[in-house]
Scaffold this motif. Structure first.
Motif, PDB file in Angstrom:
ATOM      1  N   LYS A   1      34.312  39.305  38.090  1.00  0.00           N
ATOM      2  CA  LYS A   1      34.183  40.606  38.761  1.00  0.00           C
ATOM      3  C   LYS A   1      33.890  41.715  37.755  1.00  0.00           C
ATOM      4  O   LYS A   1      34.434  42.817  37.859  1.00  0.00           O
ATOM      5  N   GLN A   2      33.044  41.432  36.790  1.00  0.00           N
ATOM      6  CA  GLN A   2      32.787  42.365  35.684  1.00  0.00           C
ATOM      7  C   GLN A   2      32.428  43.765  36.172  1.00  0.00           C
ATOM      8  O   GLN A   2      32.926  44.760  35.678  1.00  0.00           O
ATOM      9  N   THR A   3      31.551  43.855  37.166  1.00  0.00           N
ATOM     10  CA  THR A   3      31.075  45.165  37.613  1.00  0.00           C
ATOM     11  C   THR A   3      32.039  45.864  38.565  1.00  0.00           C
ATOM     12  O   THR A   3      31.913  47.052  38.811  1.00  0.00           O
ATOM     13  N   TYR A   4      33.011  45.108  39.130  1.00  0.00           N
ATOM     14  CA  TYR A   4      33.898  45.696  40.133  1.00  0.00           C
ATOM     15  C   TYR A   4      35.197  46.237  39.543  1.00  0.00           C
ATOM     16  O   TYR A   4      35.855  47.065  40.165  1.00  0.00           O
ATOM     17  N   LEU A   5      35.572  45.769  38.385  1.00  0.00           N
ATOM     18  CA  LEU A   5      36.813  46.231  37.770  1.00  0.00           C
ATOM     19  C   LEU A   5      36.612  47.560  37.068  1.00  0.00           C
ATOM     20  O   LEU A   5      35.578  47.797  36.433  1.00  0.00           O
ATOM     21  N   LYS A   6      37.604  48.419  37.161  1.00  0.00           N
ATOM     22  CA  LYS A   6      37.561  49.695  36.455  1.00  0.00           C
ATOM     23  C   LYS A   6      37.700  49.456  34.955  1.00  0.00           C
ATOM     24  O   LYS A   6      38.295  48.470  34.513  1.00  0.00           O
ATOM     25  N   ASP A   7      37.156  50.407  34.185  1.00  0.00           N
ATOM     26  CA  ASP A   7      37.211  50.263  32.724  1.00  0.00           C
ATOM     27  C   ASP A   7      38.646  50.187  32.220  1.00  0.00           C
ATOM     28  O   ASP A   7      38.941  49.459  31.270  1.00  0.00           O
ATOM     29  N   VAL A   8      39.555  50.914  32.887  1.00  0.00           N
ATOM     30  CA  VAL A   8      40.956  50.924  32.435  1.00  0.00           C
ATOM     31  C   VAL A   8      41.572  49.528  32.558  1.00  0.00           C
ATOM     32  O   VAL A   8      42.360  49.109  31.699  1.00  0.00           O
ATOM     33  N   ILE A   9      41.190  48.775  33.603  1.00  0.00           N
ATOM     34  CA  ILE A   9      41.706  47.407  33.778  1.00  0.00           C
ATOM     35  C   ILE A   9      41.087  46.482  32.720  1.00  0.00           C
ATOM     36  O   ILE A   9      41.775  45.638  32.127  1.00  0.00           O
ATOM     37  N   LYS A  10      39.782  46.659  32.467  1.00  0.00           N
ATOM     38  CA  LYS A  10      39.124  45.833  31.443  1.00  0.00           C
ATOM     39  C   LYS A  10      39.788  46.040  30.079  1.00  0.00           C
ATOM     40  O   LYS A  10      40.045  45.087  29.338  1.00  0.00           O
TER      41      LYS A  10
ATOM     42  N   ALA B   1      47.429  36.449  30.870  1.00  0.00           N
ATOM     43  CA  ALA B   1      46.336  37.260  30.327  1.00  0.00           C
ATOM     44  C   ALA B   1      44.984  36.590  30.585  1.00  0.00           C
ATOM     45  O   ALA B   1      44.005  37.246  30.966  1.00  0.00           O
ATOM     46  N   LEU B   2      44.912  35.274  30.411  1.00  0.00           N
ATOM     47  CA  LEU B   2      43.653  34.550  30.641  1.00  0.00           C
ATOM     48  C   LEU B   2      43.286  34.524  32.123  1.00  0.00           C
ATOM     49  O   LEU B   2      42.098  34.481  32.468  1.00  0.00           O
ATOM     50  N   ALA B   3      44.308  34.540  32.995  1.00  0.00           N
ATOM     51  CA  ALA B   3      44.035  34.618  34.439  1.00  0.00           C
ATOM     52  C   ALA B   3      43.332  35.937  34.772  1.00  0.00           C
ATOM     53  O   ALA B   3      42.363  35.971  35.550  1.00  0.00           O
ATOM     54  N   SER B   4      43.801  37.018  34.163  1.00  0.00           N
ATOM     55  CA  SER B   4      43.143  38.319  34.355  1.00  0.00           C
ATOM     56  C   SER B   4      41.745  38.317  33.736  1.00  0.00           C
ATOM     57  O   SER B   4      40.802  38.898  34.293  1.00  0.00           O
ATOM     58  N   TYR B   5      41.614  37.658  32.585  1.00  0.00           N
ATOM     59  CA  TYR B   5      40.313  37.590  31.901  1.00  0.00           C
ATOM     60  C   TYR B   5      39.294  36.821  32.748  1.00  0.00           C
ATOM     61  O   TYR B   5      38.108  37.175  32.803  1.00  0.00           O
ATOM     62  N   ALA B   6      39.767  35.764  33.447  1.00  0.00           N
ATOM     63  CA  ALA B   6      38.886  34.999  34.336  1.00  0.00           C
ATOM     64  C   ALA B   6      38.370  35.887  35.474  1.00  0.00           C
ATOM     65  O   ALA B   6      37.194  35.813  35.866  1.00  0.00           O
TER      66      ALA B   6
END
Length: 633
Positions: free
Chosen positions: A168-177, A158-163
């Motif tokens: 890549k805050q602006t590149y990830l879709k809201d559903v992934i966030k 989970a922390l790997a995805s959070y990193a």
């Protein structure tokens, strides 16, 4: 040649349009596949009839596999995946990622968590995977590790995805966030770090659309924390908010979860309400073919009926739950159901049957190494042996019960101490960060203030120079203007004085004419009296002394000298007669009583009487002077 090119262009245009329409259908399918079965099937049928390329055929088969997966038809979904692999043709990285994701999810839904993680790791180790896809796959692996009880590994994923999210805050879709925050919530929730769980959960709230499935899950997760922390009123409130959305979305899988969780919350405060929602959970789960929820709801209902002493119904429910868990090979469910049956047999004094299921439960509890379950096993075993009269074994299991319970209490105490230490450390760190942040902000503000001060000083100097230049010009123009105004004013004053003098002369002439006229009338009147002839009547004489035309001329001249006098007098005293008004006008001109008597053709004594009447009419005090009052008007 020309016709051949036109035909070729037409074919290319038709092919491009067909591909574009297929892509639109694919997007529509992805939007409705979870919530709207009918429209999803319509899009699949459209795709089937508009397949033009091998890639479109592969995509159609993959979409069909997703459709089967969301309807819990895992065998069909897996078969379609294999059929899609047999279709020859190149595939895109996005297609491969979608296919592997579905394959891993099917393994997850079959409780094959280790196999699911192997599928994920094999794919990620290929290297050529986008960061967004890597984040998404890590979240699935996190879910698998949570199901296996390996919370540290789950936290790592989970922390790997959070990193990735932070980079890549602006590149990830809201559903992934949202999924990243939800996974962190789940990790900390299962580690009993509820403050951290809620922290990450609330970070996802701004990304959630009102009335969406994700918003309903958000309410469910908040309620779950409140359930664990025994704030059942708050838990029930949030579960109901989530259920209101689930019912509108008609998603039976999530709806049966919410009904079950609401039943768990009501179980602690109102058993009858809990039964209602457990029944709803079972009914909805049967429609969705979700055996796991059916089993847990049946087991909890069986527990309630044991408390209610309805042992027949309790036994029936627990046995059905046990059959479901055994078919799924779900050890946790089997263990808890056997504990329920052991407790039921203990209370109904069927000690042999109780011992049989409790020893089976004890084997599972020792395998799972869950101390709470061991406590229940040892407690029911020593009570069963005690009821049976085997006090030696009863004492043995009582000692094990006491020892295990003390260990649980020590662990709980240590857990509370660890939580307090963690809370203290977090708060201390937050306080230090806040202090450092304030210090940095103060320094930045100071630097900014100094810069602003410099700019303000420069701007003020520039403005001052311009202001001085403008003021000098303004003063020079103002001086010239005042000189010009003075010249004009002097000319106007001379003209006004000339007009005033002329008006006074005309007024004096008019007054003399009136006086001469009145004198002539007096002589005529005397002649009439002497000769006793009625050549001129008294009415005619009166009209001569009060000729309106002469007074109009007189007042016109007066208006020039005193522009507002007549209007002010009429406004203040509208009830004055014409004679009284004329008397007031003559007083304003500062005429003596003699001059007024000559003009009005009356005696001097009559003038004084008329003045007294006018003073009363004007409502003046005895001490006030009539001439002074009229002079000020």
């Amino acid at each position: 040649m020309k016709h051949f090119v036109c035909i070729l262009l037409l074919i290319c245009s038709i092919n491009t349009f067909s591909q574009s329409r297929f892509a639109v259908s694919d997007s529509l399918f992805n939007a409705v596949v979870v919530t709207d079965s009918l429209n999803a099937k319509k899009e699949l049928e459209f795709q089937r009839t508009h397949i033009k390329t091998t890639q479109q055929k592969q995509k159609y088969l993959l979409n069909k596999a997703w459709y089967a997966y969301f309807r819990n038809r895992f065998d069909e979904s897996e078969k379609l995946l294999k059929t899609g692999l047999n279709v020859k043709g190149n595939t895109t990285p996005a297609f491969e990622a979608d296919r592997v994701k579905l394959q891993s999810l099917i393994a997850t839904r079959r409780n094959l968590y280790a196999e699911s993680n192997k599928i994920i790791d094999d794919f990620l180790n290929q290297g050529a995977v986008s960061q967004a896809v890597r984040a998404d796959f890590n979240l699935t692996a996190c879910h698998n590790y949570i199901s296996l009880g390996e919370y540290e590994k789950a936290k790592h994923r989970a922390l790997a995805s959070y990193a990735i999210l932070k980079k890549k805050q602006t590149y990830l879709k809201d559903v992934i966030k949202i999924k990243i925050y939800s996974s962190l919530y789940n990790v900390y929730y299962y580690q009993a770090k509820y403050d951290s769980a809620l922290y990450y959960l609330y970070r996802s709230e701004p990304l959630l659309k009102e009335g969406s499935e994700a918003k309903a899950s958000f309410y469910d997760q908040i309620a779950l924390v409140y359930t664990i922390t025994e704030k059942h009123g708050s838990a029930i409130h949030y579960y109901k908010k989530g259920i209101a959305i689930h019912e509108k979305m008609h998603n039976s899988v999530t709806l049966c979860h919410s009904y079950y969780n609401l039943g768990v919350s009501y179980k602690e405060v109102n058993a009858d309400s809990a039964i209602v929602y457990y029944d709803k959970a079972i009914k909805t789960a049967r429609e969705a073919k979700y055996d796991q929820i059916i089993g847990f709801a049946l087991q909890d209902l069986g527990d309630i009926y044991i408390i209610k002493k309805n042992y027949g119904r309790a036994k029936e429910l627990n046995e059905e739950a046990l059959a479901i868990f055994q078919s799924m090979n779900l050890e946790r469910g089997i263990l808890h159901t056997k504990l329920n049956l052991g407790k039921l047999n203990l209370e109904t004094k069927q000690y042999d049957q109780s011992l049989k299921v409790l020893h089976e439960a004890l084997v599972l509890a020792k395998t799972s190494e869950d101390l709470i379950d061991l406590v229940y096993c040892y407690e029911y075993l020593y009570k069963t042996y005690e009821g049976k009269g085997d006090y030696k074994l009863a004492f043995k299991y009582y000692q094990l019960y006491s020892k295990t319970q003390r260990k649980v209490m020590r662990l709980e105490l240590q857990g509370n101490i660890d939580n307090l230490n963690l809370t203290y450390q977090v708060k201390t760190k937050d306080a230090k960060n806040e202090a450092l942040k304030k210090e940095v902000n103060l320094k930045n503000k100071k630097i900014k203030a100094e810069q602003i001060t410099k700019w303000v000083v420069v701007c003020l100097l520039i403005v001052s120079v311009f202001a001085l230049v403008f003021l000098r010009r303004f003063l020079m123009q103002r001086t010239k203007l005042k000189e010009l105004e003075l010249t004009l004013t002097q000319s106007e004053l001379r003209l006004l004085e000339s007009e005033k003098e002329q008006t006074l002369n005309e007024l004096e002439l008019l007054k003399q004419q009136l006086i001469s006229k009145n004198a002539l009338i007096t002589e005529l009147n005397n002649l009439v009296v002497e000769n006793e002839q009625n050549l001129i009547s008294k009415e005619q004489l009166s009209s001569l002394t009060t000729n309106d035309q002469d007074w109009v001329q007189f007042l016109a001249k007066l208006q020039v000298l005193f522009p507002s006098f007549a209007e002010t007098l009429k406004n203040r005293h509208p009830n004055l007669s014409n004679t009284e008004f004329r008397l007031a006008v003559l007083i304003k001109l500062n005429l003596s009583d003699k001059e007024i008597s000559e003009l009005l053709f009356i005696e001097i004594s009559s003038v004084k009487k008329a003045k007294n009447r006018l003073k009363q009419k004007l409502q003046l005090e005895a001490s006030e002077k009539l001439d002074a009052y009229i002079g000020l008007l």
